[in-house]
Write a protein that holds these residues in place. Structure first.
Motif, PDB file in Angstrom:
ATOM      1  N   HIS A  62       0.865  -1.179   0.000  1.00 52.82           N
ATOM      2  CA  HIS A  62       0.000   0.000   0.000  1.00 52.82           C
ATOM      3  C   HIS A  62       0.905   1.234   0.000  1.00 52.82           C
ATOM      4  O   HIS A  62       2.133   1.102   0.094  1.00 52.82           O
ATOM      5  CB  HIS A  62      -0.912   0.010   1.240  1.00 52.82           C
ATOM      6  CG  HIS A  62      -0.138   0.082   2.500  1.00 52.82           C
ATOM      7  ND1 HIS A  62       0.339  -1.047   3.163  1.00 52.82           N
ATOM      8  CD2 HIS A  62       0.318   1.155   3.197  1.00 52.82           C
ATOM      9  CE1 HIS A  62       1.023  -0.659   4.213  1.00 52.82           C
ATOM     10  NE2 HIS A  62       1.039   0.665   4.265  1.00 52.82           N
ATOM     11  N   HIS A 113       1.401   5.703   1.104  1.00 53.25           N
ATOM     12  CA  HIS A 113       1.035   6.916   1.851  1.00 53.25           C
ATOM     13  C   HIS A 113       1.486   8.085   0.982  1.00 53.25           C
ATOM     14  O   HIS A 113       2.577   8.015   0.387  1.00 53.25           O
ATOM     15  CB  HIS A 113       1.766   6.955   3.205  1.00 53.25           C
ATOM     16  CG  HIS A 113       1.529   5.737   4.044  1.00 53.25           C
ATOM     17  ND1 HIS A 113       0.607   5.707   5.088  1.00 53.25           N
ATOM     18  CD2 HIS A 113       2.069   4.479   3.985  1.00 53.25           C
ATOM     19  CE1 HIS A 113       0.619   4.498   5.635  1.00 53.25           C
ATOM     20  NE2 HIS A 113       1.488   3.722   4.975  1.00 53.25           N
ATOM     21  N   GLU A 124       6.252   8.881   5.140  1.00 54.91           N
ATOM     22  CA  GLU A 124       6.192   8.695   6.606  1.00 54.91           C
ATOM     23  C   GLU A 124       7.604   8.790   7.177  1.00 54.91           C
ATOM     24  O   GLU A 124       7.888   9.638   8.024  1.00 54.91           O
ATOM     25  CB  GLU A 124       5.564   7.335   6.918  1.00 54.91           C
ATOM     26  CG  GLU A 124       4.128   7.242   6.367  1.00 54.91           C
ATOM     27  CD  GLU A 124       3.245   6.313   7.140  1.00 54.91           C
ATOM     28  OE1 GLU A 124       3.499   5.101   7.156  1.00 54.91           O
ATOM     29  OE2 GLU A 124       2.291   6.813   7.778  1.00 54.91           O
ATOM     30  N   HIS A 146       4.848   0.866   0.901  1.00 55.07           N
ATOM     31  CA  HIS A 146       5.136  -0.155   1.923  1.00 55.07           C
ATOM     32  C   HIS A 146       4.766  -1.543   1.418  1.00 55.07           C
ATOM     33  O   HIS A 146       3.616  -1.782   1.047  1.00 55.07           O
ATOM     34  CB  HIS A 146       4.331   0.153   3.196  1.00 55.07           C
ATOM     35  CG  HIS A 146       4.825   1.355   3.918  1.00 55.07           C
ATOM     36  ND1 HIS A 146       4.052   2.092   4.806  1.00 55.07           N
ATOM     37  CD2 HIS A 146       6.026   1.984   3.878  1.00 55.07           C
ATOM     38  CE1 HIS A 146       4.769   3.091   5.286  1.00 55.07           C
ATOM     39  NE2 HIS A 146       5.966   3.054   4.747  1.00 55.07           N
ATOM     40  N   THR A 164       2.685   1.863  11.240  1.00 55.19           N
ATOM     41  CA  THR A 164       2.541   3.322  11.308  1.00 55.19           C
ATOM     42  C   THR A 164       1.075   3.749  11.365  1.00 55.19           C
ATOM     43  O   THR A 164       0.774   4.940  11.388  1.00 55.19           O
ATOM     44  CB  THR A 164       3.186   4.003  10.075  1.00 55.19           C
ATOM     45  OG1 THR A 164       2.438   3.591   8.904  1.00 55.19           O
ATOM     46  CG2 THR A 164       4.641   3.631   9.930  1.00 55.19           C
TER      47      THR A 164
HETATM   48 ZN   LIG Z   1       2.126   1.890   5.416  1.00 56.98          ZN
END
Ligand SMILES: [Zn+2]
Ligand SMILES: NS(=O)(=O)c1ccc2oc(=S)[nH]c2c1
Length: 260
Positions: A92, A94, A104, A117, A200
């Motif tokens: 996935h 961010h 992140e 990730h 996270t």
């Molecule tokens: Zn993630």
């Protein structure tokens, strides 16, 4: 019960109320300061190896706060900081509302526009992701920075070209063409930082061996716009943007580097 998110009322600063481990000592992400990393030759003596297989009909879904691909085939990693074999479960991303933010992990305080990730669980010790998710050696996550270039990322293009079909929450599709997630990795996977951290997002379990690659992958502005067009809910709901947790203190953890 208010569900967690990234807004003012339910964002990262509020998560500790429902998830006290948010105030723990091995939280993620962190700011990566390369000069503070310790080069560890043990990481190269037993090189990180990736054995990914093609996914016949990979499922892509919009769970509401990101976009996620669920993996069914046997794609595994081992070596580097890892003991045993870790199996790819999902990947996935961010991303930010603008290119100046979105990742992140940060690099010397710098945010990238997005971070990918790839989530693996310890298949040597545990029988499923669900069993592994809250164990200290349960998970290994690849963190890959995305940077903007004038060319689209070909591997991500198979996904960004169909994001409109999962625009709304709980929508999912199958990628028709066979898809090997290895196309998402940077060319050089021998240069990475690794440290012991956490998920996270809630439940923020302190179960992740993080492996963050030095080399970013390059995506186009149009591909970033495709991520930013995804919606948190049904038609007319807010776009999914700034779905990143800001860095937490490294504390007395050791950040190791696989390279000088
Ligand atoms: Zn993630
Ligand atoms: N963002 S992340 O740390 O890679 C991550 C990975 C797997 C997860 O499963 C749940 S539940 N939350 C998660 C967060």
């Amino acid at each position: 019960m208010a569900t967690w998110g990234y807004g003012n009322d339910n964002g990262p600063a509020t998560w500790v109320k429902s998830f006290p481990v948010a105030a723990g000592t091995r939280q993620s992400p962190i700011d990566i300061v390369p000069t503070a990393a310790k080069c560890d030759t043990k990481l190269t003596e037993n090189p990180l190896t990736v054995n990914y297989s093609p996914e016949p009909a990979m499922e892509l879904c919009n769970p509401g706060l990101s976009v996620k691909a669920n993996i069914k085939s046997k794609s595994v990693i081992k070596g580097g900081p890892l003991e045993g074999e870790y199996k790819l479960e999902q990947f996935h991303l961010h991303w930010g509302s603008a290119d100046k933010q979105g990742s992140e992990h940060t690099l010397n305080g710098k945010m990238f526009p997005a971070e990918l990730h790839l989530v693996h669980y310890n298949a040597t010790k545990y029988s499923s992701f669900g069993e592994a998710v809250d164990k200290p050696d349960g998970l290994a996550v690849f963190g890959i920075f995305l940077k903007i270039s004038d060319k689209p990322h070909q591997g991500l293009k198979s996904l960004t070209d169909v994001l409109s079909e999962v625009q709304y929450k709980d929508k999912s599709i199958n990628i028709k063409q066979e898809y090997n997630p290895v196309c998402l990795l940077p060319d050089n996977i021998n240069k990475y930082w690794t440290y012991l951290g956490s998920l996270t997002t809630p439940p923020l379990c302190e179960s992740v061996t993080w492996i963050v690659f030095e080399e970013p992958i390059e995506v186009s502005e149009d591909q970033m716009k495709a991520f930013r067009a995804l919606c948190c809910g049904e038609c007319g709901s807010a776009p999914i943007v700034d779905n990143y947790r800001p860095p937490l203190p490294l504390g007395n953890r050791q950040l190791r580097a696989s390279f000088q």
